[in-house]
Scaffold this motif. Structure first.
Motif, short mmCIF file in Angstrom:
data_model
loop_
_atom_site.label_atom_id
_atom_site.label_comp_id
_atom_site.label_asym_id
_atom_site.label_seq_id
_atom_site.Cartn_x
_atom_site.Cartn_y
_atom_site.Cartn_z
N PRO A 140 0.84 -1.16 0.11
CA PRO A 140 -0.11 0.08 0.01
C PRO A 140 0.84 1.24 -0.05
O PRO A 140 2.12 1.14 0.73
N LEU A 141 0.28 2.48 -0.54
CA LEU A 141 0.75 3.44 -0.52
C LEU A 141 1.40 4.11 0.93
O LEU A 141 0.63 4.23 1.66
N ASN A 142 2.59 4.74 1.08
CA ASN A 142 3.02 5.31 2.27
C ASN A 142 2.27 6.92 1.95
O ASN A 142 1.90 7.13 0.77
N TYR A 143 2.43 7.78 2.91
CA TYR A 143 1.85 8.99 2.90
C TYR A 143 2.27 9.72 1.67
O TYR A 143 1.62 10.77 1.24
N ASN A 144 3.56 9.77 1.77
CA ASN A 144 4.26 10.57 0.39
C ASN A 144 3.65 10.40 -0.90
O ASN A 144 3.31 11.35 -1.73
N LYS A 161 -2.82 11.53 -5.13
CA LYS A 161 -4.11 12.46 -4.83
C LYS A 161 -3.97 13.87 -5.14
O LYS A 161 -4.75 14.50 -6.07
N TYR A 162 -2.73 14.61 -5.08
CA TYR A 162 -2.61 16.04 -5.12
C TYR A 162 -1.38 16.49 -6.13
O TYR A 162 -1.28 17.45 -6.11
N ASP A 163 -0.81 15.40 -6.67
CA ASP A 163 0.57 15.71 -7.55
C ASP A 163 1.44 16.49 -6.62
O ASP A 163 1.86 17.39 -7.20
N TYR A 164 1.60 16.12 -5.43
CA TYR A 164 2.53 16.59 -4.54
C TYR A 164 3.32 15.63 -4.06
O TYR A 164 2.99 14.85 -3.20
N SER A 165 4.68 15.90 -3.55
CA SER A 165 5.53 15.06 -2.91
C SER A 165 6.61 15.82 -2.30
O SER A 165 7.21 16.95 -2.83
N ASN A 166 7.31 15.25 -1.13
CA ASN A 166 8.49 16.07 -0.43
C ASN A 166 9.31 14.96 -0.08
O ASN A 166 9.36 14.48 1.06
N ILE A 167 10.31 14.66 -1.21
CA ILE A 167 11.38 13.35 -0.66
C ILE A 167 12.32 13.92 0.15
O ILE A 167 12.38 12.98 0.87
N ASN A 198 16.91 19.08 10.01
CA ASN A 198 16.36 19.22 8.49
C ASN A 198 14.58 18.61 8.59
O ASN A 198 13.92 19.05 7.92
N ALA A 199 14.51 17.68 9.67
CA ALA A 199 13.22 17.27 9.52
C ALA A 199 12.20 18.08 9.95
O ALA A 199 11.13 18.28 9.23
N ILE A 200 12.43 19.17 10.79
CA ILE A 200 11.49 19.99 11.32
C ILE A 200 11.36 21.24 10.17
O ILE A 200 10.39 21.48 9.79
N LYS A 201 12.68 21.27 9.55
CA LYS A 201 12.56 22.33 8.22
C LYS A 201 11.60 21.76 7.06
O LYS A 201 10.62 22.67 6.74
N TYR A 202 11.59 20.54 6.90
CA TYR A 202 11.04 20.09 5.65
C TYR A 202 9.52 19.76 6.09
O TYR A 202 8.58 19.99 5.09
N GLU A 203 9.25 19.40 7.32
CA GLU A 203 7.85 19.39 7.74
C GLU A 203 7.15 20.68 7.92
O GLU A 203 5.96 20.69 7.46
N ASN A 204 7.65 21.88 8.20
CA ASN A 204 7.18 23.17 7.99
C ASN A 204 7.04 23.46 6.59
O ASN A 204 5.87 24.14 6.39
N GLU A 205 7.84 23.15 5.69
CA GLU A 205 7.85 23.34 4.15
C GLU A 205 6.58 22.73 3.91
O GLU A 205 5.83 23.14 2.96
N MET A 206 6.36 21.33 4.19
CA MET A 206 5.18 20.65 3.49
C MET A 206 3.97 21.08 4.15
O MET A 206 3.01 21.16 3.35
#
Length: 301
Positions: A126-130, A136-142, A159-167
């Motif tokens: 099954p799909l992971n959330y990314n 569904k939304y044509d959005y990904s944050n590798i 970096n995790a906090i930075k990219y979470e805020n970005e997402m």
């Protein structure tokens, strides 16, 4: 490509078919798509026989003499009980045929050692959330996915906090994004159908029907799998559904089912091979893993 029903294996085969046809310009008569499920409704499915008939009718030849490259795309392969042996024989007799097999459980793959040595297995999960967001939304944050792995394994959280805020910012600005999406994903799992607008009552019914088909169709194809254990499988799944995710005592489960621990272990192993559930061993040494119970989770978690 084994995987639980509904994760998109048939779609992947169709995409492969059109890729070969339209982008690689392979001639239509050199691509075979076969659904063993459909064929089995007419006659007993026998992949090897079908390939022999096809080569004779289309090219007036046989496996050992084949001089053209053929792509063989086989869906729902488990409906041919000897599919893995057929694949082995075709592989051994001709270097001109490239084969892809999919199956809702593809259980023979686990039991035929000769076939296993000749194949590359890729489980379709099954799909992971990314992946869900991408579909569904044509959005990904590798970057977020990579940084989360680094956070878990190395403790690097910056970096995790930075990219979470970005997402979060990107999703807020996406007018198509449904703010209940995360809850819906957790509730119904990573099935591709969730990317479409669908009635959730119907989706729940589809998931229940899929589970019943795995137990009542796929598992009964296994040699010596009794009707009693078919019933026990349903009871185990209901037991797991009513428990919080966590450790599972096979001893307690055996008492609940009034059967042996060995039988419970056998049923859990088969359920895991169908990809309905998966197990997680305790982290640490082998002795620690032996002392602690496994965690058993459903496929969509």
């Amino acid at each position: 490509m084994p995987g639980i029903r509904g994760v998109g294996k048939t779609t992947l085969l169709y995409q492969a078919y059109y890729y070969l046809l339209n982008e690689k310009h392979i001639l239509p008569n050199q691509i075979i798509y076969l659904s063993c499920d459909d064929l089995n409704n007419i006659v007993d499915c026998n992949i090897r026989e079908i390939v022999d008939i096809y080569l004779n009718n289309q090219f007036n030849t046989q496996l050992r003499l084949l001089d053209k490259e053929i792509f063989l795309l086989i869906d729902e392969s488990q409906y041919d009980k000897n599919w893995s042996m057929s694949g082995k024989i075709i592989y051994d007799r001709s270097e001109k045929i490239f084969m892809v097999f999919t199956g809702s459980s593809a259980l023979n793959l686990e039991y035929n050692a000769d076939a296993a040595r000749r194949m590359f297995k890729r489980v379709v999960t099954p799909l992971n959330y990314n992946e869900h967001l991408k579909l569904k939304y044509d959005y990904s944050n590798i970057n977020l996915g990579n940084s989360l792995v680094s956070l878990i394994l190395n403790g690097e959280e910056q970096n995790a906090i930075k990219y979470e805020n970005e997402m979060n910012r990107d999703l807020i600005n996406n007018i198509k994004y449904n703010f209940n999406d995360w809850d819906e994903y957790l509730k119904y799992g990573g099935f591709p159908i969730l990317a479409r607008k669908i009635n959730f009552r119907r989706l729940s019914t589809n998931i229940v029907d899929m589970i019943e088909k795995v137990v009542n169709t796929d598992m009964v194809a296994i040699k010596n799998f009794t009707f009693e254990n078919q019933t026990n499988s349903n009871r185990i799944l209901r037991y797991l559904a009513l428990q919080n995710a966590g450790n599972l005592s096979q001893n307690n489960l055996a008492k609940y089912l009034k059967t042996s621990q060995a039988n419970v272990k056998n049923i859990l192993d088969i359920l895991e091979k169908t990809h309905l559930i998966f197990s997680i061993e305790a982290y640490g040494t082998s002795s620690k893993q032996y002392e602690k119970n496994q965690k058993i989770l459903f496929c969509n978690k």
